[in-house]
Write an enzyme that holds these catalytic residues in place. Sequence first.
Site, PDB file in Angstrom:
ATOM      1  N   LYS A 167     -13.274 -22.525  39.266  1.00 38.42           N
ATOM      2  CA  LYS A 167     -13.143 -21.081  39.393  1.00 38.42           C
ATOM      3  C   LYS A 167     -13.667 -20.398  38.129  1.00 38.42           C
ATOM      4  O   LYS A 167     -13.643 -20.987  37.055  1.00 38.42           O
ATOM      5  CB  LYS A 167     -11.660 -20.704  39.549  1.00 38.42           C
ATOM      6  CG  LYS A 167     -11.039 -21.068  40.879  1.00 38.42           C
ATOM      7  CD  LYS A 167      -9.582 -20.615  40.932  1.00 38.42           C
ATOM      8  CE  LYS A 167      -8.944 -20.996  42.259  1.00 38.42           C
ATOM      9  NZ  LYS A 167      -9.556 -20.317  43.419  1.00 38.42           N
ATOM     10  N   ARG A 211      -5.591 -26.533  51.843  1.00 41.15           N
ATOM     11  CA  ARG A 211      -5.641 -27.061  53.208  1.00 41.15           C
ATOM     12  C   ARG A 211      -5.631 -28.594  53.210  1.00 41.15           C
ATOM     13  O   ARG A 211      -5.122 -29.223  54.127  1.00 41.15           O
ATOM     14  CB  ARG A 211      -6.865 -26.484  53.930  1.00 41.15           C
ATOM     15  CG  ARG A 211      -8.168 -26.848  53.298  1.00 41.15           C
ATOM     16  CD  ARG A 211      -9.325 -25.954  53.740  1.00 41.15           C
ATOM     17  NE  ARG A 211      -9.339 -24.651  53.059  1.00 41.15           N
ATOM     18  CZ  ARG A 211     -10.268 -23.711  53.258  1.00 41.15           C
ATOM     19  NH1 ARG A 211     -11.240 -23.909  54.127  1.00 41.15           N
ATOM     20  NH2 ARG A 211     -10.211 -22.568  52.604  1.00 41.15           N
TER      21      ARG A 211
HETATM   22  N1  BES Z   1      -5.539 -20.783  45.729  1.00 40.54           N
HETATM   23  C1  BES Z   1      -6.778 -20.340  46.230  1.00 40.54           C
HETATM   24  C2  BES Z   1      -6.677 -19.065  47.038  1.00 40.54           C
HETATM   25  C3  BES Z   1      -6.307 -17.828  46.293  1.00 40.54           C
HETATM   26  C4  BES Z   1      -7.278 -16.951  45.884  1.00 40.54           C
HETATM   27  C5  BES Z   1      -4.976 -17.506  46.084  1.00 40.54           C
HETATM   28  C6  BES Z   1      -6.932 -15.793  45.232  1.00 40.54           C
HETATM   29  C7  BES Z   1      -4.644 -16.352  45.437  1.00 40.54           C
HETATM   30  C8  BES Z   1      -5.604 -15.493  45.014  1.00 40.54           C
HETATM   31  C9  BES Z   1      -7.379 -21.389  47.120  1.00 40.54           C
HETATM   32  O1  BES Z   1      -7.081 -22.706  46.806  1.00 40.54           O
HETATM   33  C10 BES Z   1      -8.870 -21.240  47.034  1.00 40.54           C
HETATM   34  O2  BES Z   1      -9.375 -21.468  45.985  1.00 40.54           O
HETATM   35  N2  BES Z   1      -9.503 -20.846  48.119  1.00 40.54           N
HETATM   36  C11 BES Z   1     -10.905 -20.634  48.121  1.00 40.54           C
HETATM   37  C12 BES Z   1     -11.481 -21.239  49.366  1.00 40.54           C
HETATM   38  C13 BES Z   1     -12.978 -21.305  49.362  1.00 40.54           C
HETATM   39  C14 BES Z   1     -13.440 -22.340  48.356  1.00 40.54           C
HETATM   40  C15 BES Z   1     -13.443 -21.672  50.736  1.00 40.54           C
HETATM   41  C16 BES Z   1     -11.151 -19.138  48.094  1.00 40.54           C
HETATM   42  O3  BES Z   1     -10.445 -18.397  48.785  1.00 40.54           O
HETATM   43  O4  BES Z   1     -12.032 -18.712  47.374  1.00 40.54           O
HETATM   44 MN    MN Z   2      -8.451 -23.473  45.335  1.00 39.17          MN
END
Ligand code: BES
Ligand code: MN
Length: 478
Positions: free
Chosen positions: A260, A334
């Site tokens: 991230k 997931r």
């Molecule tokens: N924990 C994150 C989702 C999230 C994003 C929670 C912002 C709270 C605030 C999750 O594990 C994630 O990183 N999801 C990705 C999925 C993508 C890689 C398909 C996302 O939402 O960017």
């Molecule tokens: Mn994630």
Amino acid sequence: MNLTLSINPLNQIEADALIVPVVEGDAALPAGLESAKSWFDALKASGEFAGKSGELVILHQPAGFKAKRLVVAGAGKTLEPRTLTAAVVRSLKSKGVKTAALALASPSAGHVEAAAEGALLGNWESEKHKSKSDAKFLESFTIAASGDFEAALRRGRILGESQNFTRDLVNEPANLLAPLNLADRAKGMCLEVGLEFDVLDQDRMKQLGMGSLLGVAQGSAEPPALIVIRYKPTGKPSSTDHLGLVGKGVTFDTGGVSIKPSEGMEKMKYDMAGGAAVLGAMRAIAQLKPSIQVTAFVPAVENMVGSRAQRPGDIVTSYSGKTIEVLNTDAEGRLILADAVTYAKKQGCTHLVDAATLTGAIVVALGSINVGAFTNNDAMLNRVLTAAKAEGEKMWHMPCEDEYRDLLKSPYADLANIGPRGAGSISAAWFIREFVDETPWVHLDIAGTAWLDDNKPYMPKGPTGVGVRTFVRLAESW
Ligand code: BES
Ligand code: MN
Ligand code: ZN
């Protein structure tokens, strides 16, 4: 905080503040406050107070009252005791008020409960790690209501405290709350309220073949844990149904190799908010004793980068036997939920609800107002939405139709862990659904609602504890 009920006449109540909610358009104060009539009439005539939500007027040393302050609080068009009480408590405690009482004009059990919850929620602060905290708290809160409301007060106290338990967990930084620490905290809670606690460690998960969960965990020096907590009703259960509550417990989400951006990454300590909500709900369920069997499952892992971390393109075999191509290591929630729901089904759960901070896409879709609710079964969704509505937790039905399943096709494995751009929350929900299969299930994406970025009158920025009340009501109303 000490929570009590009082049937004393309002002018006889001793407190730093006597709170009187006034609904917009109400011409007079409720009965029992007659000695403040001329003050209130003059206040209304001045135009300075109309009963609008957020309005607060304080009269010191009100004549004829034992309370030190009379606080009239605008309730808006209809009284919502939970948010009103929380907002007023937040405002009063900052002024140094230590004891407060709330006058409920025509109280119902629901109002007493919600007011008790609101008082506890409004009194919560995240000052635990400050060596010198200037946070001020209310010490006692009394609900002035005639009638037998002991049970309502008790339920409100249990729910408020349990929601705050969840908020404390969510607020904890990842260096102090790794997966095994989360398991310890869960165990401590179980000992306190009398629940059966169990945990699957890394070796056990290897034996069982939970390759999807372990793939996420392998990049971290902190070992994973699958927390399992069992509640069984005493006496004859009301049905043979067995509710499984599953919560995402990523104690920190760096994204893994699909890392991230660093900006805002500190917030990813709240990626275990779904798991914390499930734990808070179990804490309340143990005390409120619904008549249905409930088991909680919290897969806890840390999603890190490192030489052992899984790579994009890796193919893992899940506990269900299905193979997964991990196209993006940041879609880790997931992956751990897949093995957790498979385990929940093997443990005999007939109905499943999961809560997870799963996607940024749900924040885009619904902001911080509504939880996104996905299902494979409309009757099950109805149960959850009805419970949520009764508890004042906003949830919005999102689609999860068959057409979206194709988003997860992989040329190399049974499915991929992400889809192409678009419908990101739905493809994420579909991924979990692949493992739930036909079991009636609701998925709650709480990424937008588990953490507030800005203060609200009734809640400081930070963890909200969303989901706890809905889970508890769902079990109670089964
Ligand atoms: N924990 C994150 C989702 C999230 C994003 C929670 C912002 C709270 C605030 C999750 O594990 C994630 O990183 N999801 C990705 C999925 C993508 C890689 C398909 C996302 O939402 O960017
Ligand atoms: Mn994630
Ligand atoms: Zn995550």
